[in-house]
Write a protein that holds these residues in place. Structure first.
Motif, mmCIF file in Angstrom:
data_model
loop_
_atom_site.group_PDB
_atom_site.id
_atom_site.type_symbol
_atom_site.label_atom_id
_atom_site.label_comp_id
_atom_site.label_asym_id
_atom_site.label_seq_id
_atom_site.Cartn_x
_atom_site.Cartn_y
_atom_site.Cartn_z
ATOM 1 N N LEU A 268 0.777 -1.122 -0.415
ATOM 2 C CA LEU A 268 0.423 -0.203 -0.200
ATOM 3 C C LEU A 268 0.985 1.230 0.429
ATOM 4 C CD1 LEU A 268 -2.613 0.732 -0.167
ATOM 5 C CD2 LEU A 268 -2.842 0.897 2.274
ATOM 6 N N LEU B 138 -1.466 7.515 1.296
ATOM 7 C CA LEU B 138 -3.025 7.629 1.154
ATOM 8 C C LEU B 138 -3.621 9.115 1.025
ATOM 9 C CD1 LEU B 138 -4.841 4.344 2.862
ATOM 10 C CD2 LEU B 138 -4.508 4.904 0.512
ATOM 11 N N GLU C 99 -8.919 9.936 -1.040
ATOM 12 C CA GLU C 99 -9.156 8.560 -1.133
ATOM 13 C C GLU C 99 -9.315 7.892 -0.209
ATOM 14 O OE1 GLU C 99 -5.747 7.667 -4.296
ATOM 15 O OE2 GLU C 99 -4.665 7.906 -2.230
ATOM 16 N N LYS D 42 -6.257 -0.318 -1.880
ATOM 17 C CA LYS D 42 -6.419 1.177 -0.897
ATOM 18 C C LYS D 42 -8.168 0.937 -0.714
ATOM 19 C CE LYS D 42 -4.522 4.245 -3.839
ATOM 20 N NZ LYS D 42 -4.116 5.487 -4.880
#
Length: 331
Positions: free
Chosen positions: A164, A167, A171, A230
């Motif tokens: 990942l 973010l 998002e 995500k």
């Protein structure tokens, strides 16, 4: 080893994941996409009745792909060919072996066994060294029907792709939902999710393709694989509803969800116990159980977090693609 990977260009980045795992094991890879239409192919198709004027050229995309594959194989040393959902045919395989007499050919069919799948596998069985099947039940069936070349080869997690990134606030707002489903619409999935959406206390968000065919459900759009990760990370629960033809095994999403610490609910299958995951994944046996199961885990944050952490630890310790390929005969 010098490995040529023939596979699809696809949002799930399957072909690229395979190349990354092999490179991490020290192999040299080249990649050929068998479903990308080159400019020459598109121009040829546009000629219509005039095609005969351009000489002896392949009439369909698989034939074009196989011709390109032969050209790539002729360009340098080659020890292993891995064909993923391959469009390759027996005639092309025999030409490849003339070029590279010691070539090892691995044919990986990762889908469930649709009706059209078995003829594709049997057509090349005699000309490959190994057939990889990603669902244990299908593998056992093909071992009985075809022979010992068939090997169980489940999906896994990729250290290169299943990570990942940062973010953004946008998002986080977009993908932070109670219950998420990311995937293609099938009638069986539509029926299950419609029943869930009918419960006013359950907030269901859907992403994926073909949902325009649904009478009641709507997709928030298609997602790239990084964006789907995500969703799995931010959603409280990710539903993983396998294809109805699944025969004791798991799709890619089964591994992608825990790879980023997500919590999933999926169908119970015997393979969970074989993999040591039956106490690390929440499961259902009948779709009618799902509404109450969702309510339970939405109100038990600590239990949800604990299961997600245990599943993530397990797949990263035991289910990496590097481990899968390191254990493959000849690699």
């Amino acid at each position: 080893m010098n490995v040529l990977v023939e596979g699809p260009h696809w949002m799930g980045e399957w072909s690229e994941i395979v190349c990354a795992a092999l490179q991490n094991l020290g192999h040299t890879t080249r990649l050929h996409y068998h479903n990308v239409k080159p400019l020459a192919y598109r121009l040829h198709r546009c000629l219509g009745p005039l095609q005969r004027l351009v000489g002896n050229t392949p009439a369909d995309l698989p034939a074009w792909s196989n011709r390109q594959l032969l050209q790539m194989a002729a360009a340098g040393p080659l020890d292993v060919l891995i064909s993923i959902q391959g469009k390759i045919d027996a005639a092309t395989l025999r030409q490849l072996r003339i070029m590279h007499p010691r070539l090892r050919v691995v044919f990986w069919f990762g889908d469930v066994l649709f009706d059209r799948a078995l003829p594709r596998i049997t057509a090349v069985y005699d000309d490959v060294d190994q057939v990889l099947i990603s669902y244990r039940g299908d593998c056992e069936r093909l071992q009985r029907d075809l022979g010992p070349k068939v090997t169980y080869f489940p999906f896994g997690v990729s250290s290169a792709f299943h990570r990942l990134g940062p973010l953004s606030p946008v998002e986080k707002k977009r993908y932070s939902v109670d219950v998420a489903f990311v995937g293609t619409r099938y009638p069986e999935r539509d029926q299950i999710l419609t029943a869930i959406a009918a419960s006013p206390d359950l907030d269901l968000a859907i992403w994926g393709r073909s949902w325009r065919k649904s009478r009641q459900l709507h997709s928030r759009g298609r997602l790239s694989m990084p964006d789907s990760l995500k969703v799995h990370h931010l959603a409280k629960i990710s539903l993983n509803i396998h294809h109805h033809l699944t025969n004791n095994g798991f799709n890619m999403k089964f591994y992608e969800i825990p790879s980023v610490g997500g919590f999933q609910i999926c169908e119970w299958q015997p393979e969970l116990a074989a993999m040591g995951l039956e106490d690390k994944v929440a499961t259902f046996r009948q779709p009618g159980e799902l509404p109450d199961l969702l309510r339970y885990y939405l109100t038990h944050d600590e239990e949800r977090r604990r299961l997600a952490e245990r599943c993530a630890a397990h797949v990263w310790e035991h289910c990496t693609y590097e481990q899968r390929f390191a254990n493959l005969v000849g690699l």
